[in-house]
Write a protein that holds these residues in place. Structure first.
Motif, short mmCIF file in Angstrom:
data_model
loop_
_atom_site.label_atom_id
_atom_site.label_comp_id
_atom_site.label_asym_id
_atom_site.label_seq_id
_atom_site.Cartn_x
_atom_site.Cartn_y
_atom_site.Cartn_z
N ASN A 270 40.86 42.00 85.20
CA ASN A 270 40.70 43.43 85.41
C ASN A 270 40.80 43.77 86.89
O ASN A 270 40.41 42.97 87.75
CB ASN A 270 39.35 43.92 84.88
CG ASN A 270 39.10 43.50 83.45
OD1 ASN A 270 40.02 43.44 82.66
ND2 ASN A 270 37.85 43.19 83.14
N TYR A 271 41.30 44.96 87.16
CA TYR A 271 41.38 45.45 88.54
C TYR A 271 41.04 46.94 88.56
O TYR A 271 41.44 47.69 87.67
CB TYR A 271 42.78 45.26 89.12
CG TYR A 271 42.99 46.03 90.42
CD1 TYR A 271 42.45 45.56 91.62
CD2 TYR A 271 43.70 47.23 90.43
CE1 TYR A 271 42.61 46.27 92.80
CE2 TYR A 271 43.87 47.94 91.61
CZ TYR A 271 43.32 47.46 92.78
OH TYR A 271 43.48 48.18 93.94
N ASN A 273 40.12 50.38 91.54
CA ASN A 273 39.97 50.81 92.93
C ASN A 273 39.41 52.22 92.97
O ASN A 273 39.43 52.97 91.99
CB ASN A 273 41.30 50.73 93.70
CG ASN A 273 42.36 51.63 93.10
OD1 ASN A 273 42.09 52.71 92.62
ND2 ASN A 273 43.61 51.18 93.12
N HIS A 304 37.97 48.02 96.24
CA HIS A 304 38.81 47.27 95.30
C HIS A 304 37.95 46.23 94.60
O HIS A 304 37.17 45.53 95.24
CB HIS A 304 39.97 46.58 96.03
CG HIS A 304 40.85 47.52 96.80
ND1 HIS A 304 41.94 48.13 96.23
CD2 HIS A 304 40.78 47.95 98.08
CE1 HIS A 304 42.53 48.90 97.13
NE2 HIS A 304 41.84 48.82 98.26
N ILE A 306 38.09 43.13 91.51
CA ILE A 306 38.86 42.27 90.61
C ILE A 306 37.89 41.41 89.81
O ILE A 306 36.91 40.88 90.35
CB ILE A 306 39.82 41.36 91.40
CG1 ILE A 306 40.86 42.19 92.16
CG2 ILE A 306 40.52 40.37 90.47
CD1 ILE A 306 41.73 41.37 93.07
N ASN A 327 34.88 41.78 95.10
CA ASN A 327 34.90 43.18 95.52
C ASN A 327 35.07 43.27 97.03
O ASN A 327 34.44 42.53 97.79
CB ASN A 327 33.59 43.86 95.11
CG ASN A 327 33.47 45.26 95.68
OD1 ASN A 327 34.00 46.21 95.11
ND2 ASN A 327 32.78 45.39 96.80
#
Length: 820
Positions: A270-271, A273, A304, A306, A327
């Motif tokens: 997962n990503y 922002n 951001h 991940i 992060n």
């Protein structure tokens, strides 16, 4: 001849088997699912095909019209299970043969159930509120999911308040609350964390106001647990969401969640922002010396996040899960503060600042679970380790006034390791025992250096000393819970034992002689935290519950860190290294009434607080005539708090749904406040009077969320909020209210949706205040609340159901590939 007979027999059975196989390959079932009350079709209902032994075979979900069809079914006799969150499960035994290879199950009517199916993930049209044994659960529908971020979504949650300027969160009027994501604490500051989570990623919000012994007892007002959507689909699938808000500047957020599940392996990545700029402004007027402060702020942040993880289902009884969160955040904040003295402009001062830096967080999680033969009988071991580091530089300049320019340098490193061992054993369907061990190891290192000057104890101006603050807190816990159900009564008794070791050390180094001084603090203590719950359900429509727990509020890093937290020309904030924890004994009563079309929940609570932590306001003794204030924290005597809450989910018509809540809280606040006995211009240190200030604070909030279904694809929303006037030790806060409206259009058979919201349409959302401690003052702060928001969500991939999922400690469910 015998061989020929065997051969003919073999060929005959092979032909028949092949013939039967071909028939079943063409077999299918279909049907339509509707709601029992509204008779409306239900989308995203799970239709699961299982063998007679309960083994999962395949499955689909219904479309926007509630219709489903499953083809290529090879079994002749199987179970069709219709499952939908918040509804009772229906199981049908189906037999297919040569004559009935295509079967229409017709219209299937399902009824609402108080217990949601944790293993199924869908998003309802409207949000709902449900009172459970030890928590209130707000299931996030598509209406609240279009808010933007978790911080904005929280505004619509009953009993929760979010400071729109700082992002700080409070529960039942108290900021002593812990925020978890899927049952896990994070080193990411709460305000930053909430702005990073897209609202579309949130499945539900759990308000655990009186947590059981299984939970960490920190937080006077309890815990807020954010449950993220989990993925229960086979194959590759995912979800994409993005949103843009704008008033004076742009605020953008997006998230991509992907998941691949097949057989024993589940992999997810997962990503997300959050990139935003915010402009704020405000003013504070002090008539006593005819002065005013004018503020303007410009905040730029780039976050951001991940997440990557793997779940390995070794067999039906053993599951291994490993995941990591990474992060990063960059920020650049600049602003201007003007202190203007109308009667004496020689005292005027302008402060410009530029604060920039970065921080990063790494979290690593390992979990191993063993299920025994009995359902619900298991043991689980988990290690969660996360680190946080930040570096910042703040440049202060004074184009107007006598102050000199300076630069502050800040550096922080934190690490937390939590080890959990949990055991659960249901003796039978009416009783259960839970036991567990936990070690919570925490350390924080904060460094500070400055090029500026400060006043020493003698009043002389000297270089600001550099400071290093080392804070360690280790907690070792043991807990036990016993649950029992007797007819219409049920109860739960729990006890948690904790041994805590706290050590803190501040080292100050003064220049130019490089002299150093140390301030140490230690506090070792053993405490116990009992909890009890009693529930009575005389009928399906009525439920009564009373509960009790003892809790603790350990001082946060910001409260104990003696290094300057922030500063303006007239206000500076510091921590208190000698701060000790406060304890709370809390009791609650809740009543839930299920009515046609919804439910109503009434609750009331009482808290008794000892060794209370609160604000202390001091006059800056280094320059009494400047009007500067020093803010810090201290411990005070006992106080009490109580309140009432009323919330409801109701559907007056097929096209109109609403969620409303009202809450009122009262608390006696105690703190230190100083004042001057003589006019500011002629005052000296001896004119300062220190007194314990007591404020009886009453605050109430009202929320009403409306959702209007225009058609199958179009929904409209309207949200109203009002917060009454209230008081704290420093200010009397004026009322605040606002109205938001929105619309949502779905497309591609519900796989995608577009949202358009207009927030604070009356432009009334502001923070207004007045006060008299330590000086008479009045002010107002404004921010970008009158925004337009455009959001897009789209889900893709396979729609076949899988029953396995990953662990979530907070509520004993599992979350496979959640956002965080």
């Amino acid at each position: 001849m015998k061989n020929i007979a065997v051969l003919l027999t073999f060929l005959m059975f092979s032909h028949l088997a092949l013939f039967a196989h071909n028939i079943l390959d063409e077999s299918s079932i279909s049907g339509r699912v509707i709601d029992s009350k509204s008779t409306e079709p239900l989308a995203f209902v799970n239709i699961i095909i299982k063998s007679q032994s309960g083994e999962l075979i395949t499955g689909v979900i219904t479309d926007q019209d509630g219709v489903f069809e499953i083809s290529n079914i090879k079994e002749t006799t199987f179970i069709v299970s219709i499952q939908y969150i918040g509804y009772k499960t229906i199981n049908k035994e189906v037999t297919l043969n040569r004559d009935t290879k295509t079967l229409d199950l017709g219209t299937i009517v399902i009824e609402e159930d108080n217990t949601a199916l944790d293993e199924v993930t869908i998003i309802a049209e409207t949000s709902s509120i449900q009172q459970k044994v030890d928590r209130k659960v707000i299931t996030i529908g598509k209406d609240l999911a279009a808010s933007g971020t978790a911080s904005e979504l929280m505004v619509g949650i009953p009993s929760v308040s979010v400071d729109p300027q700082t992002g700080d969160i409070s529960l039942r009027g108290n900021t002593n609350v812990r925020v978890m994501v899927d049952g896990k604490l994070s080193n990411i500051p709460t305000a930053q964390l909430l702005k990073q989570i897209p609202s579309t990623a949130i499945k539900s919000i759990e308000l655990i106001t009186n947590p059981s012994a299984k939970y960490n007892p920190e937080g006077m007002s309890g815990l807020i647990n954010i449950i993220l959507h989990k993925n229960t689909m086979l194959g590759f699938n995912g979800n994409l969401s993005m949103g843009l808000a704008y008033e004076r500047t742009a605020k953008f957020n997006s998230a991509l969640t992907t998941n691949y599940r097949n057989g024993k392996l589940n992999v997810y990545a997962n990503y997300s922002n959050n990139i935003s700029e915010n402009k704020n402004h405000g003013n504070i007027n002090r008539p006593e010396n005819n002065s005013k402060q004018l503020f303007s702020f410009n905040d730029n942040t780039k976050n951001h996040l991940i997440k990557f993880g793997v779940d390995y289902y070794i067999n039906e009884k053993h599951t291994l899960s490993i995941s990591t969160n990474q992060n990063t955040s960059d920020y650049k904040n600049d602003g201007e503060s003007n202190a203007i003295y109308v009667n004496n402009h020689s005292l005027d001062q302008t402060q410009l600042w530029l604060d920039k830096g970065d921080n990063s967080t790494s979290q690593y999680n390992f979990d191993y679970k063993i299920n025994f033969d009995d359902d619900g009988h298991n043991i689980e071991f988990e290690i969660d380790h996360n680190t946080y580091s930040s570096n910042g530089i703040a440049d202060f300049s004074y184009p107007v006034g006598s102050s000199t320019d300076y630069i502050d340098l800040n550096k922080t490193n934190r690490k937390r390791t939590i080890l959990n061992l949990d055991y659960a054993n249901p003796f039978n369907e009416n009783s259960k025992i839970e036991l567990g061990l936990q070690a919570n190891l925490f350390n924080s290192l904060i460094g500070y250096a400055s090029t500026g000057d400060t006043y020493d104890i003698s009043g002389s101006l000297v270089p600001t000393p550099s400071s290093d603050f080392d804070y360690t807190r280790n907690i070792y816990s043991l807990y036990g819970n016993y649950n029992k159900k007797i007819d219409k009564w049920s109860y739960q008794l729990g006890l948690r034992l904790e041994n805590v070791n706290v050590n803190a050390l501040e080292i100050k180094t003064s220049q130019p002689l490089n002299n150093s001084s140390e301030t140490a603090f230690s506090n070792d203590y053993f405490e116990f935290y009992p909890s009890a719950y009693i529930t009575y359900e005389p009928s399906e429509k009525n439920s009564f519950q009373i509960n009790y727990s003892r809790r603790i509020d350990r001082p946060g890093i910001g409260q104990v860190n003696p290094i300057k937290e922030w500063s303006t020309p007239l206000i500076s904030s510091y921590g208190n290294i000698n701060l000790r924890p406060q304890f709370t004994n809390s009791m609650e009563f809740n009543y839930t009434r299920n009515i046609k079309g919804g439910s109503v929940t009434f609750g009331t609570f009482y808290r008794k607080i000892s060794n209370e932590i609160n604000r202390a306001l001091f006059i800056d003794r280094s320059d009494v005539n400047s009007g500067r204030i020093i803010l810090t924290h201290d411990n005070f005597d006992n106080s009490t708090a109580h309140g009432v809450e009323l919330s409801s989910s109701y559907k007056p018509t097929k096209w109109w749904s609403l969620n409303g809540s009202f809450d009122l809280y009262s608390q006696t606040l105690k703190g230190i406040a100083e004042r001057l006995e003589t006019p500011l211009e002629t005052a000296v240190v001896n004119d300062i009077v220190t007194e314990i200030k007591t404020v009886d604070n009453i605050v109430w909030n009202f929320r009403l969320y409306n959702s209007f279904k225009v058609s199958k694809r179009v929904n409209l929303t309207a949200f109203g909020f009002y917060r009454g006037a209230n008081s704290n030790l420093q200010f009397n806060v004026k009322p605040m209210y606002f109205v938001n409206i929105g619309s949502r259009v779905s497309f591609l058979d519900g796989k995608g949706s577009v949202s358009l919201n207009y927030n604070d349409i009356l432009n009334t959302m502001k923070f207004g205040f007045d006060g008299s401690s330590p000086y008479i003052q009045e002010g107002e702060f404004n921010w970008e609340s009158n925004t337009i928001y455009l959001g897009l969500t789209y889900r893709f991939g396979n729609t076949k159901y899988s029953a396995k999922s990953r662990k979530n400690r907070a509520n004993d469910e599992k979350s496979s590939g959640g956002f965080m």
